[in-house]
Scaffold this active site. Structure first.
Site, PDB file in Angstrom:
ATOM      1  N   THR A 164       0.813  -1.536   0.246  1.00 47.09           N
ATOM      2  CA  THR A 164      -0.149   0.345  -0.018  1.00 47.09           C
ATOM      3  C   THR A 164       0.685   0.980   0.226  1.00 47.09           C
ATOM      4  O   THR A 164       2.191   0.405   0.079  1.00 47.09           O
ATOM      5  CB  THR A 164      -1.105   0.263   1.146  1.00 47.09           C
ATOM      6  OG1 THR A 164      -2.110  -0.932   1.114  1.00 47.09           O
ATOM      7  CG2 THR A 164      -1.714   1.627   1.877  1.00 47.09           C
ATOM      8  N   THR A 215      -0.814  -0.078   7.184  1.00 45.18           N
ATOM      9  CA  THR A 215      -0.969  -1.740   5.367  1.00 45.18           C
ATOM     10  C   THR A 215      -0.649  -2.705   6.113  1.00 45.18           C
ATOM     11  O   THR A 215      -0.188  -2.281   7.868  1.00 45.18           O
ATOM     12  CB  THR A 215       0.548  -0.906   5.067  1.00 45.18           C
ATOM     13  OG1 THR A 215       0.477  -2.401   4.106  1.00 45.18           O
ATOM     14  CG2 THR A 215       1.572  -0.615   5.915  1.00 45.18           C
ATOM     15  N   GLY A 216      -1.034  -3.328   5.417  1.00 44.04           N
ATOM     16  CA  GLY A 216      -0.855  -4.842   5.834  1.00 44.04           C
ATOM     17  C   GLY A 216      -2.250  -5.857   5.600  1.00 44.04           C
ATOM     18  O   GLY A 216      -2.651  -4.777   4.632  1.00 44.04           O
TER      19      GLY A 216
HETATM   20  N1  ASP Z   1      -3.810  -2.544   3.798  1.00 42.62           N
HETATM   21  C1  ASP Z   1      -4.323  -3.090   2.658  1.00 42.62           C
HETATM   22  C2  ASP Z   1      -5.486  -3.786   1.619  1.00 42.62           C
HETATM   23  O1  ASP Z   1      -5.453  -4.985   3.233  1.00 42.62           O
HETATM   24  C3  ASP Z   1      -2.969  -3.906   1.962  1.00 42.62           C
HETATM   25  C4  ASP Z   1      -1.711  -3.623   2.388  1.00 42.62           C
HETATM   26  O2  ASP Z   1      -0.775  -2.672   2.723  1.00 42.62           O
HETATM   27  O3  ASP Z   1      -1.028  -4.501   2.758  1.00 42.62           O
HETATM   28  O4  ASP Z   1      -6.087  -3.612   1.270  1.00 42.62           O
END
Ligand code: ASP
Length: 301
Positions: A164, A215-216
């Site tokens: 992200t 993010t995550g």
């Molecule tokens: N948080 C984002 C989502 O779940 C993906 C990410 O940040 O890796 O869409």
């Protein structure tokens, strides 16, 4: 008052591939920070700075947002984004939009031009058209993925690839803002929406507490309303950036074994970043100082 700025390019796992792309990632993040510095130094608002930084990150195929977005299970690119102004708690977001070059620009327009906060589906597409937002073909996004693969900054584990981009800023007037944009997770179900456009989950800004971009694994951030948790702790307990970040990352890990990280600036312009993952691509300028870029947050649990 001096300004502060943080950006991130996503949490993730360490791998040889990411290490090979490390220099390029850090270069790119440093360039984005310097561009954000120009906005803030000249008296631009925190809101302008976070939007500018996220547009640049969306245009860089190294990151999973905009041009570098990861496709869903059917090979389509469905993008989420949100932007929030901490001065008046104004916000705009878009979910699962397709073919939009810069979803963060569309999110800002939702904030400025509609009485709503979150737009999705055909209505979001029609709104984008009405406002002459830049539209790109599917090929633009497929090409972005190819560039990322060539650079080595790609699916360290294809089944689990994610990432992200985001930015948080504190301007010379003491205002906070946050912006986040993503392609989500590889092979996500069509129609799946993550934490990014959900205020209080993946994105939040309030002048009374702090600004965060997360993010995550979005589901973990939604179930814990992680950004709101950090902001409430900062406001009600009077925590600074470091203490609020520590508290929130322990909550994420302890409550749902959450995977991810975030960047955070408090109401005095102090910066903090935290992660439960191996990597957290991020950068910061604290109180107008030098730009730093790193693949690991200072708070890691
Ligand atoms: N948080 C984002 C989502 O779940 C993906 C990410 O940040 O890796 O869409």
């Amino acid at each position: 008052m001096s300004f502060s700025l943080m950006i991130h390019g996503g949490a993730g796992s360490a791998s040889g591939k990411v290490e090979r792309a490390a220099a390029r990632l850090k270069d790119s993040m440093t360039r984005v920070l310097e561009e954000g510095r120009r906005v803030l130094e000249h008296g631009g608002s925190a809101l302008e700075a976070v939007q500018r930084c996220v547009v640049l990150l969306e245009d860089d195929p190294l990151f999973n947002a905009g041009r570098g977005a990861i496709p869903n299970r059917d090979g389509n690119f469905e993008l989420d984004a949100a932007i929030m102004d901490g001065a008046e708690l104004k916000a705009g977001a878009v979910a699962a939009v397709r073919n939009i070059r810069n979803p963060i620009t569309l999110a800002r327009l939702v904030m400025e031009k509609t009485p709503h906060v979150l737009l999705a589906a055909e209505g979001a597409a029609a709104f984008a058209k009405e406002h002459h937002i830049a539209i790109e073909s599917d090929e633009y996004f497929r090409e972005g993925r190819r560039v990322a693969e060539d650079a080595g900054e790609d699916d360290y584990d294809r089944a689990k690839a994610h990432g992200t981009v985001g930015a948080v800023a504190f301007d010379k007037n003491g205002n906070l803002a946050a912006a986040t944009s993503t392609g989500g997770w590889t092979a996500k179900m069509p129609g799946r929406i993550g934490d990014t456009p959900i205020l209080g989950a993946g994105t939040y800004a309030d002048n009374r507490s702090c600004a965060l971009s997360c993010t995550g694994r979005g589901e973990d951030f939604m179930r814990t309303r992680l950004a709101a948790h950090a902001a409430s702790a900062a406001e009600l307990l009077g925590l600074n950036a470091n203490d609020a970040a520590k508290r929130a990352i322990h909550y994420l890990k302890g409550r749902v074994n959450g995977s991810g990280g975030f960047i955070l600036i408090d109401r005095e312009g102090n910066c903090a970043a935290a992660q439960t993952t191996e990597l957290m691509r991020h950068g910061w300028i604290q109180h107008g100082g030098p730009a730093h870029a790193s693949l690991e947050a200072a708070i890691k649990i």
